[in-house]
Every structure is written in structure tokens, then in C-alpha cells.
Scaffold this motif. Structure first.
Motif, PDB file in Angstrom:
ATOM      1  N   VAL B 274       0.840  -1.197   0.000  1.00 17.88           N
ATOM      2  CA  VAL B 274       0.000   0.000   0.000  1.00 17.88           C
ATOM      3  C   VAL B 274       0.877   1.250   0.000  1.00 17.88           C
ATOM      4  O   VAL B 274       0.675   2.180  -0.778  1.00 17.88           O
ATOM      5  CB  VAL B 274      -0.958  -0.018   1.206  1.00 17.88           C
ATOM      6  N   GLY B 275       1.883   1.248   0.856  1.00 16.25           N
ATOM      7  CA  GLY B 275       2.723   2.433   0.973  1.00 16.25           C
ATOM      8  C   GLY B 275       3.458   2.741  -0.321  1.00 16.25           C
ATOM      9  O   GLY B 275       3.413   3.873  -0.823  1.00 16.25           O
ATOM     10  N   LEU B 276       4.109   1.736  -0.901  1.00 18.18           N
ATOM     11  CA  LEU B 276       4.907   2.010  -2.103  1.00 18.18           C
ATOM     12  C   LEU B 276       4.028   2.320  -3.310  1.00 18.18           C
ATOM     13  O   LEU B 276       4.366   3.190  -4.116  1.00 18.18           O
ATOM     14  CB  LEU B 276       5.829   0.819  -2.405  1.00 18.18           C
ATOM     15  N   THR B 277       2.892   1.633  -3.428  1.00 16.78           N
ATOM     16  CA  THR B 277       1.980   1.968  -4.526  1.00 16.78           C
ATOM     17  C   THR B 277       1.528   3.409  -4.401  1.00 16.78           C
ATOM     18  O   THR B 277       1.509   4.166  -5.382  1.00 16.78           O
ATOM     19  CB  THR B 277       0.747   1.042  -4.504  1.00 16.78           C
ATOM     20  N   GLY B 278       1.170   3.794  -3.178  1.00 18.47           N
ATOM     21  CA  GLY B 278       0.726   5.166  -2.953  1.00 18.47           C
ATOM     22  C   GLY B 278       1.821   6.157  -3.307  1.00 18.47           C
ATOM     23  O   GLY B 278       1.578   7.156  -3.997  1.00 18.47           O
ATOM     24  N   LEU B 279       3.027   5.871  -2.882  1.00 17.34           N
ATOM     25  CA  LEU B 279       4.151   6.782  -3.137  1.00 17.34           C
ATOM     26  C   LEU B 279       4.383   6.939  -4.643  1.00 17.34           C
ATOM     27  O   LEU B 279       4.527   8.062  -5.158  1.00 17.34           O
ATOM     28  CB  LEU B 279       5.408   6.233  -2.450  1.00 17.34           C
ATOM     29  N   ALA B 280       4.419   5.793  -5.343  1.00 15.20           N
ATOM     30  CA  ALA B 280       4.653   5.843  -6.793  1.00 15.20           C
ATOM     31  C   ALA B 280       3.554   6.638  -7.476  1.00 15.20           C
ATOM     32  O   ALA B 280       3.812   7.491  -8.342  1.00 15.20           O
ATOM     33  CB  ALA B 280       4.698   4.418  -7.354  1.00 15.20           C
ATOM     34  N   THR B 281       2.305   6.401  -7.083  1.00 22.11           N
ATOM     35  CA  THR B 281       1.187   7.108  -7.699  1.00 22.11           C
ATOM     36  C   THR B 281       1.274   8.598  -7.418  1.00 22.11           C
ATOM     37  O   THR B 281       1.035   9.425  -8.312  1.00 22.11           O
ATOM     38  CB  THR B 281      -0.134   6.556  -7.157  1.00 22.11           C
ATOM     39  N   LEU B 282       1.614   8.930  -6.188  1.00 26.38           N
ATOM     40  CA  LEU B 282       1.737  10.336  -5.795  1.00 26.38           C
ATOM     41  C   LEU B 282       2.722  11.061  -6.713  1.00 26.38           C
ATOM     42  O   LEU B 282       2.434  12.150  -7.237  1.00 26.38           O
ATOM     43  CB  LEU B 282       2.198  10.395  -4.335  1.00 26.38           C
ATOM     44  N   LEU B 283       3.889  10.442  -6.915  1.00 23.35           N
ATOM     45  CA  LEU B 283       4.930  11.104  -7.708  1.00 23.35           C
ATOM     46  C   LEU B 283       4.580  11.155  -9.190  1.00 23.35           C
ATOM     47  O   LEU B 283       4.652  12.214  -9.829  1.00 23.35           O
ATOM     48  CB  LEU B 283       6.256  10.351  -7.521  1.00 23.35           C
ATOM     49  N   VAL B 284       4.179  10.001  -9.737  1.00 24.11           N
ATOM     50  CA  VAL B 284       3.875   9.941 -11.173  1.00 24.11           C
ATOM     51  C   VAL B 284       2.759  10.919 -11.514  1.00 24.11           C
ATOM     52  O   VAL B 284       2.853  11.697 -12.478  1.00 24.11           O
ATOM     53  CB  VAL B 284       3.473   8.501 -11.568  1.00 24.11           C
ATOM     54  N   GLY B 285       1.695  10.900 -10.698  1.00 19.41           N
ATOM     55  CA  GLY B 285       0.558  11.777 -10.960  1.00 19.41           C
ATOM     56  C   GLY B 285       0.964  13.235 -10.930  1.00 19.41           C
ATOM     57  O   GLY B 285       0.640  14.012 -11.838  1.00 19.41           O
ATOM     58  N   ALA B 286       1.706  13.620  -9.888  1.00 12.73           N
ATOM     59  CA  ALA B 286       2.069  15.028  -9.737  1.00 12.73           C
ATOM     60  C   ALA B 286       2.962  15.483 -10.893  1.00 12.73           C
ATOM     61  O   ALA B 286       2.831  16.602 -11.400  1.00 12.73           O
ATOM     62  CB  ALA B 286       2.780  15.233  -8.408  1.00 12.73           C
ATOM     63  N   TYR B 287       3.877  14.602 -11.305  1.00 13.96           N
ATOM     64  CA  TYR B 287       4.798  14.970 -12.368  1.00 13.96           C
ATOM     65  C   TYR B 287       4.053  15.146 -13.696  1.00 13.96           C
ATOM     66  O   TYR B 287       4.175  16.180 -14.358  1.00 13.96           O
ATOM     67  CB  TYR B 287       5.877  13.895 -12.493  1.00 13.96           C
ATOM     68  N   ILE B 288       3.247  14.159 -14.072  1.00 12.69           N
ATOM     69  CA  ILE B 288       2.586  14.226 -15.378  1.00 12.69           C
ATOM     70  C   ILE B 288       1.582  15.370 -15.430  1.00 12.69           C
ATOM     71  O   ILE B 288       1.406  16.009 -16.470  1.00 12.69           O
ATOM     72  CB  ILE B 288       1.893  12.881 -15.714  1.00 12.69           C
ATOM     73  N   ALA B 289       0.938  15.659 -14.288  1.00  8.52           N
ATOM     74  CA  ALA B 289      -0.099  16.695 -14.273  1.00  8.52           C
ATOM     75  C   ALA B 289       0.426  18.013 -14.810  1.00  8.52           C
ATOM     76  O   ALA B 289      -0.283  18.741 -15.514  1.00  8.52           O
ATOM     77  CB  ALA B 289      -0.619  16.882 -12.852  1.00  8.52           C
ATOM     78  N   LEU B 290       1.675  18.300 -14.521  1.00  7.45           N
ATOM     79  CA  LEU B 290       2.245  19.585 -14.943  1.00  7.45           C
ATOM     80  C   LEU B 290       2.254  19.734 -16.459  1.00  7.45           C
ATOM     81  O   LEU B 290       2.146  20.840 -16.987  1.00  7.45           O
ATOM     82  CB  LEU B 290       3.670  19.692 -14.377  1.00  7.45           C
ATOM     83  N   PHE B 291       2.379  18.615 -17.167  1.00  7.01           N
ATOM     84  CA  PHE B 291       2.579  18.703 -18.617  1.00  7.01           C
ATOM     85  C   PHE B 291       1.292  18.590 -19.419  1.00  7.01           C
ATOM     86  O   PHE B 291       1.324  18.600 -20.639  1.00  7.01           O
ATOM     87  CB  PHE B 291       3.555  17.614 -19.077  1.00  7.01           C
TER      88      PHE B 291
END
Lengths: 113, 930
Positions: B274-291
Motif C-alpha cells: 500500500v505504501g509504495l503503490t501510494g508513493l509511486a502514484t503520488l509522484l507519477v501523478g504530480a509529475y505528469i499533471a504539470l505537462f
């Protein structure tokens, strides 16, 4: 007598299956009818074979098993309905498809016509 | 019991709103809002008890033996979600009234939205996990319907399909997981499961169950790597995106994690997954959102990122992290729903959502801009807004975990980086859209939105502000109740405060804000870098995968299904052969230990005739008439066998059915080709003979083994009770109309359906009317033989009398409805044969469909009638009466039932034969040769 009865059931099944595997609809209908005879006889005999012991109270002291009889009685009527349905389906299929082959198309003859 | 009403009201509302098409838009909206408003009042009514720590339950027993009940429960977590679902749902419904154009069907959208609302309420309130799963699937389906609302757009259809495939697939995994858990615990009841933590976690299959449940949760909540369906779901109308794809449905996965937290969490595996999935999603989502240049695309990836944040919090091993997760669920729902609605306004008033075109909107819509900027600031985590508070708690909790062992210091750093990106894309949302120069060729002249379209946003933004400034007054209680429901124990002591003093989380927030603004100023370089990467199109990958799966399956299916009925039948017979034959080879002795009965001469002759008939049918099966004669010999012998072996009812039935069958087959001959060509090759004949004989031998052997073994039958009961319980001495008939009346009712219904099917098949039948027989001889012109006509006419009353007699005596002596019905039918068929159907139609014009319906209705009514005497369905009744002139007579309700059987049999049989006969009578006279 049991052996004779079972042989008859077996023979009816064999004839029915052979006819069902034919390519034209009419023999298949005959086969289904034959198979339903066999199935009815088979189910009926699961109450064992008894002579002169109809399950009508007061006519004898010991009775044949009435339960398979009741089951088979409705099976006969439903079997008729199903046979009728298949027959009509065959007729309809013949007029819609133009042939009476069970696969819907007449296979082309190999070799000589 | 009022708990039922919360989802039920919403379901009723769904149906009602579907029928508001004739009303004005305002009326339609007002009517649709009634149901959720009532449900919300109900929920508020229950709230004090829940806040006091109670869990309200209500159960309706359905299949108690299988532990399947309709059960609802309302605890803190459920109440929080109920408020969110109903509250935001109402705002969305209100908003959609202004959003939809005149061409869009409003009742359709409302009906789907309310259906979705029902499903969500069902998920959060279910107390039975299978029921929970059912509602879970319903959200997938209603979401599919909502995404494809604009079904004429290809992207909407594709997006809907993708969402359904991913969340539906996850739903199947969830079902498997829930069933495993149910199996481990021994109950599907949620209360029981939640209190069986040790039992579940010590079980060998715990890991499997956990992974399956997590798959369900992660696909629904768009967690990495299943996140790609969410951006494509943005093809839905914006109110739908606001409701489903930010505030509620995607939170269902989070809800699931929180719901099962007491039972499944706490292990190493949980925290890692749960923790690592959440972390990966948090980062990927935030990064792609900018573009993302599309406003909704930006919000979609931001949603993914925030869902990742909540998931990460649930995967952190502290109680306060759980509180923070619950808090962020509330906050995200408010600011993200308002941002989606603001985006909807911008799209609505400018005609585009492309941020490269949208600039300087501040001048055109200052009011909306202000609202959107406040909401976006909450998303970025600016102080005095609700997003700041939960983000601050999040930062604080990342400092208190050991998720990665000695490398755990990485997590606060990565959280800050994600925070910075979140500030960056929020800044882009504000700056790019509302400032940053002049708009570039917009499709529409932009202007401010209608007054009331902004109303829902105002409410949500006001919530962001109030929660952000006075958290302890507004959400404290709700948060405590919901968190203690998640933790399964009392919530930890916590204090939400805007100012905690100078500490590490504040520093992280500060770094995130500065870093985010810096990233935004340097975005040009980042965009260039992003553009240089090879393009990744999740949709193409997904579609190719789906295509490959489908074509692979199609190839397998085509290999098995080649369209040859003969081949299917052969394969089926071989399966029968193997499965029926196998046990025989494992049996030690075929013949049983019953004394064999000697063969007498009558039986031998009967059996011999039957065998000749059967073999004859096979030999002459291509000579139709001979085959028909042969098979009728078999049928007659079968009825003789029934007579011989003590089954007079069967014999009568078989005999009458035989007559009808043969007439039917003779009629059929007219429509089927006159010659059956010799088609099968010798090899095929040999093969079929082999299969047929093998099956015959197997079935014959089973029959022999069966009838030579003693019988222990349940029929003693029927024989003992036929007279005292059923009032008849013919046990077979009493079984049919009384003991097993329900079966008989089903059977006559089947009979009726078959007859109707035949009727339907014969409508508009294109005819082959042969002009001559196979040898070219023309048909006889003589129509109806005089002798037959006159005899049959005089026979009719007699035959009817016989059938009445057979019917009446059926309860006590061989006879009854089935046989009497067949006798009557034959008497009428004889008239048809002798006179033709036109002659009959002039004299006896009846609608056989109505007769069948009457028959079944009578039988059904006898069954239903027993309800009026507080007895179970089809309870029979009988008594003896002294009737003048007749004497002591028995009257039984079963005779009414048998009357229904009789009428149905007459109707069905006549319908089958008469409709076939009529086809020729009414056919055009021209003759067609085959």
C-alpha cells in the motif's frame, strides 16, 4: 427378463444416437423420438420391473413405485412438445435455408457428383 | 429499518428522474433533488447516534442458510462517505442543470447519476461483503454509462470501455479476494470479518487474499500502474468527472482500504504494497499533471496524485497517518469537485479546455476566477485553506515511519518533491488560465457563467475556507468518528491547528511552495525535455492488448466451433460415452443381487417387435414412410411395455402421444424433401455405428445394473398418504396434481411455451409446396374422404365423453388431465384431418393461445388460492359431500388444478398441429416444384 429389458433400452439408445448423427433433419427427428423412448423406459425402470401391481390403492397388496411413473408421464408429454418443436424448426430451417441439412449448408461432394 | 431507505430512496429517485423528460429543466432538476435530500435528512437523523460511537445495523434475511443477507451498517466512516456522496451529488445535479446543453438528454444523465449514487451508498453501507461487491460492480457499470454519455463521440466510447475493463477486471479480483476472506472467516458478514484480524492474518492464504483485494482497490482508485484509465474517463461530461472521477467513485478504492484496515492492515506486506503503490502514484501523478495542456487532464492526473497521497497515508504505520488520510479524503473532495466545476464553466463559456489558448480569463470571468483560484490554492496546500492542514499532517507523518527501513528518510524528501510539483501545476492552473496575456483564438466570446451555475462552487469553496480556518469547530467530530471506525478502536488524540510553530513539516511546506513556484518559472525547459521523450500512449497499448486477447480467443473459438452441428453432437456423445462409461469399468460386478424374473412368451414377442421396429427404422431411415411405420411400431411396443409393467397411466399417455406424434411427423413429411440423399461415406457410417453401439452398450449396462439391484424408494410416503392426504387412490395422479403439483405446473408451462414457439416459427413461413411426389406423380385431387368425414363427425361426441370420463376418474383410477387432454385433442385433430382447417374455422373458431393461457391460469390460480387460507402455494384441499341424485361425492381442489392441466394440453396439442395444418390450407394455390 431384466436382461431383455436392458438390452431393449440399449438398442433403442444405439439406434437413436445413430439416427441423431445423420445429416438430414428427418432422420434426426426420428432419432430424437427414439432416444426419448429409450430415456423414458430407462427412467421408468428405475422403479424396478413389477407385474400386475399398478399403483392404484385397493387393487393389490403391493404396489409398483409410482414416483418414476409420475416423472415419466410428464416427460412423455414434454418430449412430444420438444419433438414437435424440433420438427417445426426443421421445417422452418428448410424453408429459410433451402435445404434440410443439419449444418444449414449442403456440403459439396468430393470426387464424382 | 430506516437505514434501507438511504440507498432505496436514491434508487427510486433514479427511476423517477428517468421519466422527467416532458418537464422543464428546472422541474426535472427539482424532482431529481428530492430523493437525495430526503436521504440526506435520514442520514443526519442517524448522525447523533453514530457520533456517540454507535454502529447502526439493519438486516433483511434473504438466504440465511448460505449466510447471504441484505445487510446495512452505518458507522463513522460510512457516515462520512454518505454525507460526501449525497452532498456533492446534490451539488453536481444542480450544476448539471446549467452545464448540459439543450440537445443533451437531462433525464438520462440524472437517472445514471442517481443509479451511481445508489451504488456508492450501497458500497459504503453494506454489512455483507458479497453485497458490497455487487454495489462495487454497479459503480463500474454506471460509471461506464456515464462516461459514454456522449456516445456519439469515439473517445467517450473508448474511455468508457477502458474504464470498464480495468475497474471491472479489478472487481473480479476483489470478488475472489472477498470470497477467500469469507472462506477463512466462515462468514461474509462485515462485522465478523472486521473482528477476525488474527484469524485472517495467520491464515496461509492471507497474502493471496490481500493482493486480490488490493488489486480491486488499486484499479478503482487509479493507482499506478492502473492509473491510465482515469484521464481517458475525462471524456465524460464535466459534472460526471467532478462527481465520479474525483470526489466519489475513485474514492471507493480508498474506502475499501480504510474499510478493511482493521482486518487486513498491520502486516509488513500491507505497508510495503500500500505504501509504495501510494508513493509511486503520488509522484507519477504530480509529475505528469504539470505537462497536461488540457485542463481536465491536469485535474485528472492531480486526482491520481492525491489518491496516491491518501493511499500512502493508509500504508504508513501510525495511527495519526490514518487520521490524516480521512482528513484528506474530505478536503480533496471539496477542492477537487469545485475545480472540476470551475473547469466546466470555463469550457462552457469559452468552448475550449486547452491551456495554450486559454489566457487572461480574469478579465472575462472574475468571479469564477476567484473561486477557482481559492480552490487551486487549497490543492497546492496554501495556509488558511483546508488542503494545507491535511498536507501538513501528511508531511508530519512521513517523518514518523519506517517503511523503507534505514532508507526511510527518502520518503519525506520524495513527499516534498511531489508537494513541489503539486504547487507547480496548481500555479499553472491559476496563472496560465486567468493571467498570462491574452486568449488565443477561442471558439466563443468568453463571459461570466450564469449566476446559479456558480452556486455549487461557492458552497464547496466556502467549505474549503471554513475548514481551513476553523478546523476544530467544523470537522473535528466527524474526523474522530470516522478515524476510529477505520482503526477499529478509539481515535488517537490529535489536534488540528493552523499554527504548530516552526517545525520540520512547516519547513517542508515552505520548500514545496518555493520549489513549486521555481519549477513553474522554469517550465519552458521542462516542457522541452518532456517533448524529447519518446511518446507513451497508454490508450494504444491498452487497445493493442485488448485486440490481441480478443483475436486469440476468437481463434480458439473458431477452432472448436466450425458450424457443423453433426460434429458438435458427435463430440457431445463422446463426452457422454467417457463420463458414463468410466465408472462402469471401476465397478466390480454388473449384475445386482436381485432374483431375476423369468422371461415369458409375451414379453419375448413384445421385445422382439420393438427390436425389429428400432432396427427397421435405422435401415430404412432414408425411406421416410417406411421409417415412420417402423418407429410407430416401437412407440406402440413401448406403451405395451408400460401396460405390462404395472403402469397403466403411462401406457395411456404413451398411446395417445404416439398417435399425435405420428400425425405430426406425417404432416412434417409434406414440408421436408421427399428424398433423403445418401450422403454419409462408409467410413462415417462405420464411425457413427461405433459411437452409437458403444453408448447403447453403456446405457443398457447401466440400466441392467440398476434394475437388478434392490430399491429403497421414498415412494412409501406417497403410497401411504395418497388417500389420507391427497384424497385419491391413483397414486401417480395424486403425485402429479398434489404432491409434486409445482413440478406439473412448471411442465405445463413449458408445454405452453413450446406451443407458442411453434406458432411463432410458423408465422410467415415461406413454403415449398411440392406439386408431385418424388416419382413425378401428381398429388391426388380428392380433398377429404367422405367416409372419414361422416364417421369422424359422429365419433366426436363419443370421444369427448370418453375424455370427460377419463378426466373425472383420474384421481382414483388410471386417467387424469394429461391423458384426457390428449384424447380430446386427438378427437379434434381427427376433425381437422377429415374436413380441413377452413371447415373447422367456420364452426369452431377459437384462439388456442388463449386456451393455453386459460389452462395455465387455472392451475396457477388453484395454487395461489391456498394463500387466501394462509397455506403454502398449491396446498390441496378435499372433502366429501352428499349431493342429491349423485350420492356421496368427493370434491378436491386438485381437480381444478387437473382441469388447468387438461385445458393446457388440449390447447398446446391442437395449436401445434392445427397451426402446421393451417399453413397448407391458407397457402397460395400456385404450386412450386422443388
Amino acid at each position: 427378463m431384466e436382461l431383455l429389458y436392458a438390452s431393449c433400452v440399449g438398442l433403442l439408445v444405439a439406434c437413436g444416437v445413430f439416427l441423431i448423427l445423420r445429416a438430414r433433419t428427418f432422420p434426426v427427428v426420428l432419432g430424437l423420438t427414439m432416444l426419448s423412448y429409450a430415456v423414458n423406459l430407462f427412467l421408468f425402470a428405475s422403479g424396478r420391473l413389477t407385474l400386475n401391481k399398478a399403483a392404484v390403492l385397493g387393487y393389490s397388496s403391493d404396489y409398483a413405485d409410482p414416483l418414476p411413473q409420475a416423472l415419466v408421464l410428464t416427460a412423455i408429454v414434454i418430449g412430444f412438445a420438444m419433438t414437435a418443436f424440433v420438427v417445426i424448426l426443421a421445417i422452418r430451417g428448410r424453408s429459410d435455408l433451402g435445404n434440410d441439412h443439419v449444418n444449414g449448408i449442403v456440403p459439396e461432394k468430393k470426387g464424382k457428383a | 429499518m430506516t437505514l434501507f431507505w438511504i440507498p432505496l430512496l436514491s434508487l427510486i429517485g433514479s427511476f423517477i428522474s428517468a421519466f422527467t423528460g416532458k418537464l422543464s429543466r428546472n422541474q426535472s432538476t427539482a424532482i431529481t433533488l428530492v430523493a437525495p435530500a430526503l436521504a440526506l435528512l435520514l442520514a443526519i437523523d442517524h448522525a447523533p447516534a453514530v457520533f456517540a460511537g454507535e454502529t447502526i445495523r439493519s438486516t433483511f434475511e434473504w438466504v440465511p442458510l448460505l449466510d447471504i443477507n441484505i445487510a446495512f451498517r452505518l458507522d463513522g466512516l460510512a457516515l462520512l462517505f454518505v454525507f460526501m456522496i449525497l452532498g456533492i451529488g446534490m451539488l453536481v445535479i444542480f450544476y448539471a442543470r446549467y452545464y448540459l446543453s439543450a440537445n443533451d438528454s437531462m433525464p438520462k444523465l440524472y437517472a445514471y447519476l442517481m443509479l451511481f449514487m445508489t451504488a456508492m451508498l450501497g458500497i459504503v453501507m453494506s454489512n455483507n461483503v458479497l453485497q458490497l461487491w455487487l454495489f462495487w460492480e454497479l459503480t463500474s457499470i454506471s460509471s461506464f454509462l456515464l462516461i459514454s454519455y456522449w456516445w456519439h463521440k469515439s473517445e467517450a466510447r473508448k474511455g468508457a470501455k477502458m474504464a470498464l475493463a480495468i475497474t471491472g477486471g479489478g472487481g473480479l479480483a476483489l470478488l475472489a479476494g472477498l470470497m477467500l476472506i469469507g472462506d477463512i472467516v466462515g462468514s461474509y458478514n462485515l462485522d465478523v470479518i472486521l473482528s477476525s484480524r488474527e484469524l485472517i492474518q495467520s491464515h496461509a492464504l492471507y497474502e493471496v487474499a490481500l493482493i486480490l483485494v488490493l488489486l480491486g482497490a488499486f484499479t478503482k482508485s487509479a493507482q499506478f500502474p492502473f492509473h491510465f484509465w482515469l484521464p481517458h474517463a475525462m471524456a465524460a461530461p464535466t459534472p460526471v468527472s467532478a462527481y465520479l472521477h474525483s470526489a466519489t467513485m475513485v474514492k471507493a478504492g480508498i474506502f475499501l482500504l480504510a474499510r478493511f484496515y482493521p482486518a487486513l492492515a498491520g502486516t509488513e506486506l500491507w505497508f510495503i504494497l500500500v505504501g509504495l503503490t501510494g508513493l509511486a502514484t503520488l509522484l507519477v501523478g504530480a509529475y505528469i499533471a504539470l505537462f497536461k495542456h488540457d485542463l481536465k487532464g491536469l485535474l485528472a492526473f492531480s486526482t491520481i496524485s492525491h489518491l496516491g497521497l491518501i493511499t500512502l497515508l493508509l500504508g504508513l504505520d501510525t495511527e495519526l497517518a490514518t487520521v490524516a488520510a480521512v482528513f484528506h479524503i474530505i478536503n480533496h473532495a471539496t477542492f477537487k469537485a469545485s475545480l472540476f466545476m470551475a473547469t466546466g464553466i470555463i469550457d462552457h463559456e469559452t468552448g475550449t479546455r486547452d491551456m495554450r489558448k486559454l489566457n487572461g480569463m480574469w478579465r472575462f470571468m472574475p468571479y469564477t476566477a476567484t473561486l477557482a483560484m481559492v480552490a487551486a490554492s487549497a490543492m497546492a496546500g496554501v495556509p488558511l485553506l483546508n488542503g494545507f492542514l491535511s498536507k501538513e499532517m501528511f508531511f508530519a507523518e512521513t517523518l514518523h515511519q519506517q517503511l523503507l527501513g534505514s532508507m526511510s528518510w527518502l520518503i519525506p524528501i520524495l513527499a516534498t518533491v511531489a508537494g513541489a510539483f503539486s504547487v507547480a501545476y496548481s500555479a499553472r492552473f491559476i496563472h496560465d488560465v486567468f493571467f498570462n496575456g491574452e486568449p488565443i483564438d477561442l471558439p466563443k466570446e468568453p463571459h461570466e457563467a450564469p449566476r446559479y451555475m456558480r452556486f455549487p462552487i461557492e458552497i464547496l469553496v466556502a467549505l474549503c475556507l471554513i475548514v481551513g480556518m476553523f478546523p476544530n469547530f467544523v470537522v473535528d467530530g466527524m474526523l474522530k468518528t470516522a478515524s476510529s471506525a477505520v482503526l477499529g478502536e478509539a481515535a488517537p488524540v490529535f489536534e488540528i491547528a493552523i499554527w504548530h510553530g516552526f517545525n520540520l513539516p512547516l519547513l517542508m511546506s515552505g520548500l514545496a511552495v518555493c520549489g513549486g513556484l521555481f519549477i513553474y518559472t522554469q517550465r519552458k525547459y521542462l516542457f522541452q525535455f518532456q517533448a524529447s521523450l519518446p511518446p507513451m500512449n497508454a490508450k494504444k497499448v491498452f487497445e493493442r492488448t485488448m485486440y490481441n486477447i480478443v483475436s486469440w480467443s476468437r481463434a480458439r473459438i473458431n477452432a472448436i466451433e466450425n458450424g457443423s452441428l453433426q460434429r458438435y453432437l458427435m463430440l457431445m456423445f463422446i463426452v457422454v460415452l467417457v463420463s458414463a462409461g468410466w465408472p462402469l469399468f471401476e465397478m466390480s460386478q454388473l449384475v445386482g443381487n436381485m432374483e431375476p424374473t423369468p422371461i415369458d412368451v409375451h414379453n419375448a414377442i413384445g421385445a422382439g417387435l420393438l427390436m425389429i421396429g428400432a432396427i427397421g427404422t435405422v435401415i430404412w431411415h432414408r425411406t421416410r414412410m417406411v421409417a415412420l411405420l417402423m418407429i410407430s411400431v416401437v412407440g406402440l411396443m413401448v406403451s405395451v411395455a408400460f401396460t405390462r409393467f404395472s403402469a397403466p397411466d403411462l401406457a395411456l399417455t404413451q398411446l395417445t402421444v404416439e398417435v399425435v406424434t405420428i400425425i405430426l411427423l406425417m404432416l412434417a413429411l409434406f414440408f421436408l424433401p421427399q428424398r433423403t440423399p445418401k450422403e454419409s461415406s462408409s467410413i462415417r457410417v462405420l464411425r457413427d455405428l461405433g459411437i452409437a453401439s458403444a453408448i447403447g452398450v453403456i446405457i443398457g449396462s447401466i440400466s441392467y445394473a440398476l434394475i437388478t439391484r434392490p430399491l429403497d424408494s421414498i415412494s412409501e410416503f406417497f403410497i401411504a398418504n395418497a388417500k389420507v392426504g391427497g384424497g385419491g387412490t391413483n397414486v401417480v395422479n395424486v403425485i402429479l396434481v398434489d404432491f409434486r403439483g409445482f413440478d406439473t405446473l412448471g411442465e405445463i408451462t413449458v408445454l405452453g411455451i413450446a406451443a407458442l414457439g411453434i406458432y411463432k416459427l410458423l408465422i410467415n413461413l415461406p413454403l415449398f409446396m411440392p406439386g408431385s411426389d418424388s416419382e413425378g406423380r401428381p398429388w391426388a385431387k380428392e380433398k377429404y374422404p367422405l367416409l372419414l368425414a361422416s364417421i369422424s363427425q359422429s365419433l366426436l361426441p363419443l370421444a369427448l365423453l370418453v375424455s370427460v370420463y377419463i378426466f373425472l376418474r383420474g384421481h382414483n383410477l388410471p386417467g387424469g388431465g394429461f391423458i384426457a387432454g390428449l384424447v380430446t385433442a386427438i378427437a379434434f385433430i381427427l376433425q381437422y384431418i377429415a374436413h380441413g382447417s377452413n371447415w373447422i374455422a367456420e364452426r369452431f373458431d377459437v384462439n388456442y393461445r388463449k386456451i393455453i393461457a386459460t389452462g395455465i391460469a387455472i392451475s396457477l390460480a388453484t395454487g395461489v388460492g391456498s394463500w387466501f387460507f394462509d397455506r403454502p402455494f398449491l396446498t390441496s384441499w378435499f372433502d366429501y359431500f352428499d349431493i342429491p341424485l349423485v350420492g356421496k361425492t368427493e370434491l378436491a381442489s386438485a381437480i381444478a388444478f387437473d382441469l388447468g392441466v387438461y385445458i393446457t394440453v388440449v390447447g398446446a396439442t391442437l395449436m401445434i398441429l392445427a397451426s402446421l395444418g393451417k399453413v397448407t390450407a391458407n397457402a397460395p394455390k400456385e404450386e412450386v416444384n422443388i
